[in-house]
Design a protein around this motif. Sequence first.
Motif, PDB file in Angstrom:
ATOM      1  N   LEU A   1       0.838  -1.177   0.000  1.00  0.00           N
ATOM      2  CA  LEU A   1       0.000   0.000   0.000  1.00  0.00           C
ATOM      3  C   LEU A   1       0.884   1.241   0.000  1.00  0.00           C
ATOM      4  O   LEU A   1       2.045   1.213   0.404  1.00  0.00           O
ATOM      5  N   THR A   2       0.341   2.366  -0.423  1.00  0.00           N
ATOM      6  CA  THR A   2       1.109   3.610  -0.483  1.00  0.00           C
ATOM      7  C   THR A   2       1.689   3.956   0.880  1.00  0.00           C
ATOM      8  O   THR A   2       0.983   3.973   1.882  1.00  0.00           O
ATOM      9  N   GLY A   3       2.980   4.224   0.890  1.00  0.00           N
ATOM     10  CA  GLY A   3       3.620   4.651   2.129  1.00  0.00           C
ATOM     11  C   GLY A   3       3.938   3.536   3.092  1.00  0.00           C
ATOM     12  O   GLY A   3       4.376   3.797   4.217  1.00  0.00           O
ATOM     13  N   MET A   4       3.785   2.268   2.702  1.00  0.00           N
ATOM     14  CA  MET A   4       3.973   1.175   3.644  1.00  0.00           C
ATOM     15  C   MET A   4       5.310   0.461   3.475  1.00  0.00           C
ATOM     16  O   MET A   4       5.583  -0.494   4.178  1.00  0.00           O
ATOM     17  N   VAL A   5       6.161   0.895   2.548  1.00  0.00           N
ATOM     18  CA  VAL A   5       7.447   0.247   2.389  1.00  0.00           C
ATOM     19  C   VAL A   5       8.378   0.693   3.515  1.00  0.00           C
ATOM     20  O   VAL A   5       8.580   1.883   3.734  1.00  0.00           O
ATOM     21  N   SER A   6       8.933  -0.273   4.238  1.00  0.00           N
ATOM     22  CA  SER A   6       9.854   0.032   5.327  1.00  0.00           C
ATOM     23  C   SER A   6      11.260   0.119   4.765  1.00  0.00           C
ATOM     24  O   SER A   6      11.826  -0.876   4.340  1.00  0.00           O
ATOM     25  N   GLY A   7      11.814   1.318   4.758  1.00  0.00           N
ATOM     26  CA  GLY A   7      13.177   1.472   4.303  1.00  0.00           C
ATOM     27  C   GLY A   7      14.150   0.951   5.336  1.00  0.00           C
ATOM     28  O   GLY A   7      13.802   0.794   6.506  1.00  0.00           O
TER      29      GLY A   7
ATOM     30  N   GLY B   1       6.506  -2.166   8.989  1.00  0.00           N
ATOM     31  CA  GLY B   1       5.630  -1.206   8.354  1.00  0.00           C
ATOM     32  C   GLY B   1       5.857   0.202   8.833  1.00  0.00           C
ATOM     33  O   GLY B   1       5.154   1.123   8.424  1.00  0.00           O
ATOM     34  N   SER B   2       6.851   0.392   9.689  1.00  0.00           N
ATOM     35  CA  SER B   2       7.110   1.719  10.231  1.00  0.00           C
ATOM     36  C   SER B   2       8.611   1.971  10.233  1.00  0.00           C
ATOM     37  O   SER B   2       9.207   2.173   9.189  1.00  0.00           O
ATOM     38  N   SER B   3       9.246   1.913  11.416  1.00  0.00           N
ATOM     39  CA  SER B   3      10.650   2.291  11.507  1.00  0.00           C
ATOM     40  C   SER B   3      11.275   1.715  12.760  1.00  0.00           C
ATOM     41  O   SER B   3      10.598   1.127  13.604  1.00  0.00           O
TER      42      SER B   3
END
Length: 768
Positions: free
Chosen positions: A464-470, A515-517
């Motif tokens: 989903l948009t914005g859900m890629v965990s860098g 899903g976050s950081s």
Amino acid sequence: MTGKTALALALSTSLASIVQPAFASEDRAATETGTSLDIVVTATRREQKLQDVPIAVTAISAEQFVASNYKDPSELQYLSPSVQVSSSGGAGFNVRGVGTNSFNAATEQTVGLVVDGIVYGFVNDLGADMSDVSRVEILRGPQGTQFGKNASAGVINITTERPSTDRTYSVLHASYGSYDDTNASYRVNVPVTDTLAVMGVASYQNRDGWAWNPVRQENAGDRDQVGLKGKLKWAPTVDFDIFASVDYRRSYSSPAFLSSYRRLGIGSGTVPPGFGILDYGIEPGPNNTETGLASDSYQINRVGGGTFEANYHFGNYTLTALTGYRMLGRDAFATLGSTPITAAEGPVRVRSDQFSQELRLSSSGGQFIDFTSGLYYYHRSSKEVSMFAGDFGGLAELLHGPGALLSFSGGRDYLSYSVDSIAGFIDGTVNVSDDLKLILGGRLTRDKASSSLYTVEVEGVYPLTGMVSGPGSAKTANTDFSWRAGLQYNFTPNVMAYFTAARGYKGPLAIAVAGSSARIVDPETVKSLEAGIKTTWLNGNLLFNLTAFREKFRNFQTSVPDTTLLPPGFALGNAGGMKTQGIEVEFSVKPTPGLTLIANGTYQDAKYTDFLSACYSEYEPIQPPVTDDPNVVGACYTVPGTGLSYIQAKGSPAPNASKWNLALAASFEQPIGEDLAVDATANYTYRSDFYTNGVDPNTRVDGRGIVNVNLGVGAQDDTWRVGVFARNLFDKYYVSGIELGGFDEGSLVNVLDLEARRTLGVVLDTRF
């Protein structure tokens, strides 16, 4: 793991040694000296009579566990009114209304679990094989000056039976009840030589679920566990002895989290409220026991390790080297709540290792200064792999083609954590006179923690948009000094009063949230005041203890609702402050040799003093008030120009903290002729209402009272006993918690408890 209302003997400090069949421990002298209610504990790392220890401690004997068919440490909440167990947001002990509940593998518990001197540091695992338990001590309040790592709210200290060179013996316990409730264990003690003995322990437990799943056309809630242990004790001289043990335990539960819809939400996009549960005839409500889970959800834990303890006794001192290793492997398949939708589901795999080393020097007692001192090292590392994916109404296939799935964390997440702690400590008593004692203790601790997170894309899975965990990482470290000081005065040999002030500490955390950081959680500290009086009357046949306490926490580590996650969930964070205060009363009397009566109670008021929490949903039955003043307490405030909103939860109750807790019990044993004896126990436990999430009034759980009985007949020499038992005699239904539903905004779910149904059964114990 949910808390269970098993046969609640409800015996706290005053009842560690009531008359019960002695099938659990070969060495009863370890817990009984002198009179029938005279108890010896090791709360100060030295053997002392419980009534002489200036600590609020509950002692629970092995006999209580055996007679009541308890299975694991989580059921200690039914033995002490000050202990509760959270069953949502992660399993964890609460003492005096304080505890940490989190699924995050980086988390440290606020209430420490210690088995044979080894800290069990794995989060969301309160399990331990209790089939060979010797005694349990529940130490209330900060205990960090002595007991390993992170004991800012209390310690559950479990001691298991050790091999003996006295004789060869075997102990068998077997019970069977409703819903295939099975609890069986066997242990054998074998003296190899006059100085060496070994012991083997095997156990099996099972419980079938009773919650109906109309989607899969089967019952849900199955649990089972198997365990093995091997122990060795070698004492080549009177001055030197060694104890070693290895253990392995495998537990299985299905589903991984048992819940049912309490209230429909507003749905999500093309998906209707309840995600289709109405199509299967499920009626949401407080008494709904039907789950709509479509997936094969489960959790498997493989836990094991080893302990090595060497003691050298010289003069009035003992030097102890204690080494421990623990491992945990967790394989789970988690899914979206209790719905037929196969979305936000996927495998979770956790691998954890823990090593600890303690070097301790203790005095034997009776000197001008009695003390325990030492050095402690602790290391724990964990690796977690997870992926949550699924589809809502074919949206993924519409966007990305046949077979495509939406990912709610960006792909497959790889998380790792590491914690290192080193400390030096000393704790003891200065015997100013025979009646006046000065209590002093301190611990200097250095903690380091780190975490990392990265995500790997998976073919056919689209985030989903914005859900890629860098890729990300976090590190933190802290040095802290915790302490304890107080006075103890013996007015008479049977009346003792004490007062202590303490500063407790729980180290910082570096956590990673899929899903976050990666993020930092600040260290937690507590300042505690405690005053108590312990009295003994009628030649030891009547005990009355009274304790008052007040504890103020700063940067309290707690699970915070995080609505930025998909699905919405909990992430560990800090509350600015939390306070608990109350009174504990313990009373027991033995009016005749075969009869014991108990009344124990706790009043505790645990609430936040500063906590910026996520606002609860405007679609819930009780909606949050809205404010444009950031200083208003109890109302949702949105920061201008942003989508960020929060609620100041000052004054809101702490989660899972009932104000009133009561335990009543009556136990009776009577000889029949020369060889037989009958025994009976009746118990009542009461817990007042509490909140799963103290900030959200929609998560209020009703109070409950549970009645349990146990009847038996056996040999007076304890070689055998048969009995019947009833847990939850009057079939009182209750839920363990109320949580927000994932994605279905405004929905609520019941956290189901397998012990919320009556269980009738039979039990057999033999010793030969």
